[in-house]
Design an enzyme around this catalytic site. Structure first.
Site: not given
Ligand code: FPP
Length: 238
Positions: A18, A20-21, A35, A65, A67, A69, A129, A186, A193, A205
């Site tokens: 979590d 990335n945004g 991402h 959920e 979708w 976005r 793995l 996380r 979760l 854990e």
């Molecule tokens: C959550 O961050 C991240 C996601 C919903 C997407 C995860 C995807 C990747 C890490 C990249 C692509 C994956 C693969 C398998 C190639 P968020 O966008 O909810 O971030 P925010 O909460 O800060 O907005």
């Protein structure tokens, strides 16, 4: 690998990737930039997991959920999944990784479904793995799906309601045959979760960090594993 790490290694680790945004926003960049950086973090964590001998790594990449976005972000994520498979699958195969997607694939594009099938077929006999990537995954949907299959078997007279137990339900989950996650991580400071492996995480854990996923390094990962090794797991006992 240090002796300390080898001592009580989690066999199965789940990660809710979590932040990335927010990571992209901090740099005044579009969300997809975060991402893309997240894919780099995946690369390094998959490598580290193989190196230290984790048996199963499950990464939450796209929930049922997600979708909701914006269309452009969903399309961007789908093309990142495709590119990841095109670029990485041979490397994963070379490293003896068994790759699987968990989640409902019918809503994905035909070309992505084909790529997934090819990648799973190529790596299915690998003994290193197990890398599960959760795409269009929802824990409640997974349980509903399992219950429907069991109900069908009962309706067809193949079994009795009394035959239902947790082992049977587990055999109908995407993770059938795999042990439950010992540790769920996380990132980004959220403490929930979010429908990830909700059946399987009954005794996991949980480990949370404020680090945003693109900044999640091997060192942070080792910190989580190290903390896990200090936990006392009682599974309801004393
Ligand atoms: C959550 O961050 C991240 C996601 C919903 C997407 C995860 C995807 C990747 C890490 C990249 C692509 C994956 C693969 C398998 C190639 P968020 O966008 O909810 O971030 P925010 O909460 O800060 O907005």
């Amino acid at each position: 690998m240090s002796e300390q790490i080898a001592a009580k290694l989690p066999a199965h680790i789940g990660i809710i990737m979590d932040g990335n945004g927010r990571w992209a926003k901090l740099q005044n960049k579009p969300r997809i930039f975060g991402h893309k950086a997240g894919v780099e973090a995946i690369r390094s964590i998959v490598k580290a997991s193989s190196k230290i001998g984790i048996k199963v790594l499950t990464l939450y990449a796209f929930s049922t959920e997600n979708w909701k976005r914006p269309k452009a972000e969903v399309e961007g994520l789908m093309s990142l999944f495709s590119n990841y498979l095109k670029k990485e699958v041979n490397e994963l195969h070379k490293n003896n990784v068994c790759f699987r997607i968990i989640g409902e694939k019918s809503m994905l594009s035909g070309s992505l479904v084909n790529l997934i099938a090819e990648s799973e077929a190529l790596t299915k006999n690998n003994t290193g793995l197990v890398l599960n990537i959760a795409v269009n995954y929802g824990g409640r949907d997974e349980i509903i799906w399992a219950v429907k299959e069991i109900a069908r078997d009962i309706a067809l007279g193949r079994m009795e309601p009394e035959d239902i137990d947790s082992g049977m339900l587990e055999r109908h989950l995407y993770t059938a045959g795999l042990q439950d996650p010992d540790l769920i991580i996380r990132t980004s400071g959220e403490l929930r979760l979010s429908n990830f492996l909700i059946w399987q995480s009954a005794y996991s854990e949980l480990w949370f960090t404020d680090v945003l996923w693109p900044d999640f390094t091997e060192a942070v990962y080792m910190g989580a594993i190290n903390d896990f090794q200090k936990r006392k797991r009682r599974y309801g006992g004393v």
